[in-house]
Design a protein around this motif. Structure first.
Motif, PDB file in Angstrom:
ATOM      1  N   VAL A 173       4.204  22.804  -2.038  1.00  0.00           N
ATOM      2  CA  VAL A 173       3.614  21.662  -1.328  1.00  0.00           C
ATOM      3  C   VAL A 173       4.719  20.810  -0.696  1.00  0.00           C
ATOM      4  N   THR A 174       4.433  20.262   0.490  1.00  0.00           N
ATOM      5  CA  THR A 174       5.314  19.263   1.126  1.00  0.00           C
ATOM      6  C   THR A 174       4.510  17.984   1.321  1.00  0.00           C
ATOM      7  N   LEU A 175       4.999  16.880   0.737  1.00  0.00           N
ATOM      8  CA  LEU A 175       4.319  15.590   0.806  1.00  0.00           C
ATOM      9  C   LEU A 175       5.201  14.562   1.524  1.00  0.00           C
ATOM     10  N   ASN A 176       4.589  13.793   2.433  1.00  0.00           N
ATOM     11  CA  ASN A 176       5.247  12.602   3.026  1.00  0.00           C
ATOM     12  C   ASN A 176       4.639  11.365   2.373  1.00  0.00           C
ATOM     13  N   ILE A 177       5.505  10.583   1.693  1.00  0.00           N
ATOM     14  CA  ILE A 177       5.044   9.417   0.928  1.00  0.00           C
ATOM     15  C   ILE A 177       5.554   8.161   1.639  1.00  0.00           C
ATOM     16  N   TYR A 187       5.816  -3.385 -11.081  1.00  0.00           N
ATOM     17  CA  TYR A 187       6.318  -2.117 -10.551  1.00  0.00           C
ATOM     18  C   TYR A 187       5.163  -1.196 -10.167  1.00  0.00           C
ATOM     19  N   ALA A 188       5.434  -0.338  -9.156  1.00  0.00           N
ATOM     20  CA  ALA A 188       4.423   0.638  -8.722  1.00  0.00           C
ATOM     21  C   ALA A 188       5.126   1.905  -8.250  1.00  0.00           C
ATOM     22  N   ARG A 189       4.409   3.071  -8.404  1.00  0.00           N
ATOM     23  CA  ARG A 189       4.967   4.349  -7.953  1.00  0.00           C
ATOM     24  C   ARG A 189       3.836   5.361  -7.734  1.00  0.00           C
ATOM     25  N   ILE A 190       4.189   6.464  -7.065  1.00  0.00           N
ATOM     26  CA  ILE A 190       3.264   7.581  -6.871  1.00  0.00           C
ATOM     27  C   ILE A 190       3.645   8.702  -7.849  1.00  0.00           C
ATOM     28  N   THR A 249      -4.782   6.806   1.027  1.00  0.00           N
ATOM     29  CA  THR A 249      -4.090   5.547   0.710  1.00  0.00           C
ATOM     30  C   THR A 249      -4.413   5.168  -0.709  1.00  0.00           C
ATOM     31  N   LEU A 250      -3.435   4.601  -1.397  1.00  0.00           N
ATOM     32  CA  LEU A 250      -3.573   4.215  -2.796  1.00  0.00           C
ATOM     33  C   LEU A 250      -3.212   2.733  -2.919  1.00  0.00           C
ATOM     34  N   THR A 274       0.846  -1.199   0.000  1.00  0.00           N
ATOM     35  CA  THR A 274       0.000   0.000   0.000  1.00  0.00           C
ATOM     36  C   THR A 274       0.874   1.238   0.000  1.00  0.00           C
ATOM     37  N   PHE A 275       0.394   2.293  -0.676  1.00  0.00           N
ATOM     38  CA  PHE A 275       1.011   3.611  -0.577  1.00  0.00           C
ATOM     39  C   PHE A 275       0.144   4.490   0.325  1.00  0.00           C
ATOM     40  N   GLY A 276       0.795   5.260   1.184  1.00  0.00           N
ATOM     41  CA  GLY A 276       0.115   6.267   1.985  1.00  0.00           C
ATOM     42  C   GLY A 276       0.757   7.623   1.735  1.00  0.00           C
ATOM     43  N   VAL A 277      -0.052   8.677   1.517  1.00  0.00           N
ATOM     44  CA  VAL A 277       0.462  10.012   1.208  1.00  0.00           C
ATOM     45  C   VAL A 277      -0.178  11.011   2.164  1.00  0.00           C
ATOM     46  N   VAL A 278       0.660  11.882   2.784  1.00  0.00           N
ATOM     47  CA  VAL A 278       0.193  12.916   3.698  1.00  0.00           C
ATOM     48  C   VAL A 278       0.626  14.276   3.155  1.00  0.00           C
TER      49      VAL A 278
END
Length: 290
Positions: free
Chosen positions: A280-284, A266-269, A257-258, A215-219
């Motif tokens: 913008v500031t993102l925590n991945i 393969y997977a990416r954001i 969540t993605l 799982t990907f999580g992005v804040v």
């Protein structure tokens, strides 16, 4: 009267002399006792008897070809109360310990295990088995270990440990055994700060082929009002990418969540700023479990 002249001149002729068949007088020692001297006297033991010779160096007992047999109806060998009695019947050797068992006591007997062998010592408190430094090795070309119908057979070939369950399968039953599954986990986090590109940029790609679930999580960790969009992309070869989930708009403080519904290697954001004037500031976070 006979003429005693001969006795006077040759008194030795008045003695009685005994001769053997070879006309040789028997020998006597200096005191007149009969002496038997022979360089050819042979004493031969019977076929199944015993020959005893005592040379000057000591007593030597040489049994005949048939061996030494001692037979007695009155000879009794009694083992002590805590000793050992050894009897050898006609069928073979039989060792019968007395009622108290077999005890071997020695202040000078030392038992040393070989470098890769096994030393067994039994203290008063019980049996203690201490393997040597090299460990315990059991090698046998004729030893066969057969697993029960519903049991477990473990064999360790030279290439490593191989566990082959029997035909009935492997069954583990225990009221006190706890089996814990130690799963391999992946937890990677990254911070992308000062993002102003509204066209978007791909983040790090991950190989998910060996993961059972991921799982990907992005804040959106921006400190000002700075919305962003994020989406999940997947690829079979790491070059050609397709959108799988999203895009999702994240305002400051939002989290999403993605998760992919399609399995590719393969997977990416892929992320972008909504307003180029609002950095913008993102925590991945990428989290997986195998």
């Amino acid at each position: 009267m006979p003429n005693y002249k001969i006795f006077q001149d040759n008194p030795d002729q008045a003695r009685i002399k005994i001769f053997g068949s070879q006309n040789v007088a028997l020998n006597t020692d200096s005191t007149g006792n009969l002496s038997i001297t022979s360089t050819g006297l042979a004493v031969t033991a019977p076929a199944n008897g015993l020959l005893v010779t005592a040379p000057a160096t000591g007593l030597s007992i040489t049994p005949p070809a048939g061996g030494l047999t001692i037979t007695s109806t009155g000879l009794a060998v009694t083992a002590p109360a805590n000793g050992l009695l050894v009897t050898a019947p006609a069928t073979g050797l039989s060792i019968t310990p007395p009622a108290g068992g077999l005890s071997i006591t020695s202040t000078g007997l030392a038992v040393t295990a070989p470098a890769n062998g096994l030393l067994v010592t039994a203290p008063a408190t019980g049996l203690s088995i201490t393997p040597p430094v090299g460990g315990l090795s059991i090698t046998s070309t004729g030893l066969a270990v057969t697993a029960p119908a519903n049991g477990l057979l473990v064999t360790a070939p030279a290439t490593g440990l191989s566990i082959t369950p029997p035909a009935g399968g492997l069954t583990i039953t225990s009221t006190g055994l706890a089996v814990l599954s130690n799963l391999v986990t992946t937890d990677v986090s990254a911070t992308r700060a000062n993002v102003t590109d509204t066209a978007g940029s791909p983040d790090t790609s991950y190989t998910v082929l060996n993961l059972r679930t991921w799982t990907f999580g992005v804040v959106n960790a921006s400190t000002t009002i700075a919305p962003a969009t994020v989406k999940l992309q997947i690829s079979p070869d790491g070059s050609s990418w397709i959108d799988e989930a999203g895009p999702v708009t994240l305002n400051t403080g939002d989290v999403t969540t993605l998760v992919s519904a399609i399995f590719l290697k393969y997977a990416r954001i892929y992320y972008a700023a909504v307003d180029s004037n609002s950095a913008v500031t993102l925590n991945i976070f990428f989290q997986g479990q195998s």
